[in-house]
Design a protein around this motif. Structure first.
Motif, PDB file in Angstrom:
ATOM      1  N   PHE A 111       0.728  -0.747  -0.232  1.00  0.00           N
ATOM      2  CA  PHE A 111      -0.266  -0.324   0.224  1.00  0.00           C
ATOM      3  C   PHE A 111       0.748   1.245   0.072  1.00  0.00           C
ATOM      4  O   PHE A 111       0.552   1.943   0.242  1.00  0.00           O
ATOM      5  CB  PHE A 111      -0.724   0.023   1.345  1.00  0.00           C
ATOM      6  N   HIS A 112       2.506   0.960   0.360  1.00  0.00           N
ATOM      7  CA  HIS A 112       3.121   2.291   0.338  1.00  0.00           C
ATOM      8  C   HIS A 112       3.917   2.526  -1.005  1.00  0.00           C
ATOM      9  O   HIS A 112       5.189   3.289  -0.556  1.00  0.00           O
ATOM     10  CB  HIS A 112       3.908   2.347   1.856  1.00  0.00           C
ATOM     11  N   ALA A 113       3.946   1.689  -2.179  1.00  0.00           N
ATOM     12  CA  ALA A 113       3.939   2.289  -3.372  1.00  0.00           C
ATOM     13  C   ALA A 113       2.707   2.488  -4.497  1.00  0.00           C
ATOM     14  O   ALA A 113       1.710   2.043  -4.579  1.00  0.00           O
ATOM     15  CB  ALA A 113       4.971   0.578  -3.500  1.00  0.00           C
ATOM     16  N   LEU A 114       4.073   3.003  -5.690  1.00  0.00           N
ATOM     17  CA  LEU A 114       2.585   2.957  -6.325  1.00  0.00           C
ATOM     18  C   LEU A 114       3.485   2.974  -7.860  1.00  0.00           C
ATOM     19  O   LEU A 114       5.019   2.407  -8.221  1.00  0.00           O
ATOM     20  CB  LEU A 114       2.446   4.217  -7.201  1.00  0.00           C
ATOM     21  N   PRO A 115       2.587   1.697  -8.772  1.00  0.00           N
ATOM     22  CA  PRO A 115       3.627   1.345  -9.920  1.00  0.00           C
ATOM     23  C   PRO A 115       3.729   2.126 -10.565  1.00  0.00           C
ATOM     24  O   PRO A 115       4.071   1.854 -12.026  1.00  0.00           O
ATOM     25  CB  PRO A 115       2.497  -0.224  -9.970  1.00  0.00           C
ATOM     26  N   HIS A 116       4.101   3.198 -10.829  1.00  0.00           N
ATOM     27  CA  HIS A 116       5.139   4.561 -11.727  1.00  0.00           C
ATOM     28  C   HIS A 116       6.058   5.114 -11.060  1.00  0.00           C
ATOM     29  O   HIS A 116       5.597   5.600  -9.632  1.00  0.00           O
ATOM     30  CB  HIS A 116       3.359   4.421 -12.439  1.00  0.00           C
ATOM     31  N   TYR A 117       6.707   5.233 -11.921  1.00  0.00           N
ATOM     32  CA  TYR A 117       7.541   6.830 -11.375  1.00  0.00           C
ATOM     33  C   TYR A 117       6.606   8.202 -10.944  1.00  0.00           C
ATOM     34  O   TYR A 117       6.646   8.535 -12.560  1.00  0.00           O
ATOM     35  CB  TYR A 117       9.470   7.108 -11.978  1.00  0.00           C
ATOM     36  N   TYR A 118       7.024   8.760 -10.241  1.00  0.00           N
ATOM     37  CA  TYR A 118       6.365  10.186 -10.797  1.00  0.00           C
ATOM     38  C   TYR A 118       7.282  11.464  -9.986  1.00  0.00           C
ATOM     39  O   TYR A 118       8.107  10.968  -8.575  1.00  0.00           O
ATOM     40  CB  TYR A 118       4.974  10.531  -9.287  1.00  0.00           C
ATOM     41  N   THR A 176      -2.217   1.468  -5.397  1.00  0.00           N
ATOM     42  CA  THR A 176      -1.413   1.383  -5.215  1.00  0.00           C
ATOM     43  C   THR A 176      -0.902   0.224  -5.986  1.00  0.00           C
ATOM     44  O   THR A 176      -2.253  -0.727  -6.338  1.00  0.00           O
ATOM     45  CB  THR A 176      -1.250   1.675  -3.658  1.00  0.00           C
ATOM     46  N   PHE A 177       0.499  -0.433  -5.435  1.00  0.00           N
ATOM     47  CA  PHE A 177       0.409  -1.664  -5.679  1.00  0.00           C
ATOM     48  C   PHE A 177      -0.076  -3.588  -4.545  1.00  0.00           C
ATOM     49  O   PHE A 177      -0.865  -4.422  -5.291  1.00  0.00           O
ATOM     50  CB  PHE A 177       2.125  -2.088  -5.457  1.00  0.00           C
ATOM     51  N   GLU A 202     -10.597   0.534  -1.584  1.00  0.00           N
ATOM     52  CA  GLU A 202      -9.970   0.933  -0.457  1.00  0.00           C
ATOM     53  C   GLU A 202      -8.174   0.936   0.067  1.00  0.00           C
ATOM     54  O   GLU A 202      -8.536   1.293   0.627  1.00  0.00           O
ATOM     55  CB  GLU A 202     -10.795   0.165   0.403  1.00  0.00           C
ATOM     56  N   TYR A 203      -7.703   0.468  -1.587  1.00  0.00           N
ATOM     57  CA  TYR A 203      -6.418   0.115  -1.398  1.00  0.00           C
ATOM     58  C   TYR A 203      -5.915   1.622  -1.996  1.00  0.00           C
ATOM     59  O   TYR A 203      -4.639   1.540  -2.780  1.00  0.00           O
ATOM     60  CB  TYR A 203      -5.866  -0.999  -2.111  1.00  0.00           C
ATOM     61  N   ALA A 204      -6.546   2.981  -2.134  1.00  0.00           N
ATOM     62  CA  ALA A 204      -6.053   3.674  -2.973  1.00  0.00           C
ATOM     63  C   ALA A 204      -5.996   5.085  -2.527  1.00  0.00           C
ATOM     64  O   ALA A 204      -6.393   4.989  -1.152  1.00  0.00           O
ATOM     65  CB  ALA A 204      -7.429   4.307  -3.992  1.00  0.00           C
ATOM     66  N   LEU A 205      -4.678   5.899  -2.460  1.00  0.00           N
ATOM     67  CA  LEU A 205      -4.606   6.938  -2.208  1.00  0.00           C
ATOM     68  C   LEU A 205      -5.131   8.571  -2.677  1.00  0.00           C
ATOM     69  O   LEU A 205      -5.362   7.808  -4.265  1.00  0.00           O
ATOM     70  CB  LEU A 205      -2.834   6.993  -2.183  1.00  0.00           C
ATOM     71  N   ASN A 206      -5.485   8.912  -1.797  1.00  0.00           N
ATOM     72  CA  ASN A 206      -5.578  10.413  -2.015  1.00  0.00           C
ATOM     73  C   ASN A 206      -4.872  11.351  -2.380  1.00  0.00           C
ATOM     74  O   ASN A 206      -4.167  11.360  -0.497  1.00  0.00           O
ATOM     75  CB  ASN A 206      -7.201  10.466  -1.287  1.00  0.00           C
ATOM     76  N   PHE A 207      -4.409  12.433  -3.130  1.00  0.00           N
ATOM     77  CA  PHE A 207      -3.152  13.429  -2.898  1.00  0.00           C
ATOM     78  C   PHE A 207      -3.900  14.528  -3.530  1.00  0.00           C
ATOM     79  O   PHE A 207      -4.680  14.658  -4.020  1.00  0.00           O
ATOM     80  CB  PHE A 207      -2.355  12.743  -4.840  1.00  0.00           C
TER      81      PHE A 207
END
Length: 263
Positions: free
Chosen positions: A119-126, A142-143, A148-153
């Motif tokens: 949950f602490h990682a995204l499958p893309h470089y930002y 997220t990975f 419910e495993y998504a993050l809001n920015f």
């Protein structure tokens, strides 16, 4: 006549063949173009060892131990070096785990713990600059998955804020940000709703400031500095004081006279 015709015909043929040969001899040979070189292969991105990066920074020992024990490090490492997408990892410091009292991670199964780490990682470089546009696409998978495993920015004056439902935190520093790997430090452990539920306790409101009651007026405070007289009461004038002194003087003299008579 026939001989003349034959001679003229032969002369004409000879002239034509001679002209063609002369033109061919005078024309330079066609230039031979060199073969077009093949395009150079794209440079291979350098190999990034995530374990080494997290070992020397931070301290991120607690998060790194979870990465290794759940084997999520293999997933992250493969994404970093064997794909074109790269990876973005949000890493809490050791203090973020030690300050996490409720909910606790001790009751999680191994699968839940791995999902927590993913949950602490995204499958893309930002890069940090790209989060401003990413905030418009929230929630971001997220990975661990979507929903419910998504993050809001959100981007607040250049500071990246993250919201998982249970956790509201921000990116406090950049540990490593070179394509294909971005590692950012966050202040808190990201807790997904898929594991801890959607019944999120409300954030406690800040304690109200204590009310300061007005100081009661004391009798002494009502007395002014001018000879101890209360406000609103005019002090006696000088003639009044002089007359009082005269009366007291006369009384003292009268008493003294009486005492002299008796003695």
């Amino acid at each position: 006549m026939e001989l003349s015709m034959i001679f003229m015909f032969s002369s004409t043929l000879l002239f034509l063949f001679t002209s063609t040969a002369y033109v061919q001899a005078a024309s330079p040979p066609a230039a031979i173009l060199p073969p077009t070189p093949a395009p150079a292969p794209a440079p291979i991105p350098p190999y990034v060892n995530l374990t080494d990066l997290l070992s020397v920074a931070g301290p991120f020992h607690t998060f790194l131990s979870y990465l290794v024990s759940t084997k999520a490090i293999d997933t992250f490492q493969n994404q970093a070096n064997n794909t074109d997408e790269g990876i973005t990892i949000f890493v809490p410091k050791d203090g973020a785990f030690s300050s996490l009292k409720k909910p606790s991670l001790t009751n999680l199964s191994q699968d839940q713990l791995k999902q927590l780490v993913l949950f602490h990682a995204l499958p893309h470089y930002y890069s940090l600059a790209e989060f401003k546009n990413l905030s418009q696409l929230s929630p971001v998978s997220t990975f661990a998955g979507a929903g419910e495993y998504a993050l809001n920015f959100t981007d607040v004056s250049g500071t990246v804020h993250l919201d998982s439902g249970w956790t509201k935190t921000k990116v406090s520093s950049s540990v490593h940000s070179t394509d294909p790997v971005a590692i950012y430090q966050v202040d808190k452990v990201l807790l997904p709703e898929a594991i801890f539920g959607t019944d999120i306790p409300p954030t406690p409101a800040p304690a109200p400031a204590p009310e300061i009651s007005p100081v009661a007026d004391s009798p002494s405070s009502e007395v002014t500095a001018d000879k101890g007289h209360a406000p609103g009461v005019a002090p006696p004038n000088s003639s009044y004081r002089i007359s009082n002194m005269g009366i007291w003087s006369q009384l003292v003299l009268a008493v003294s006279g009486v005492l002299v008579l008796f003695l």
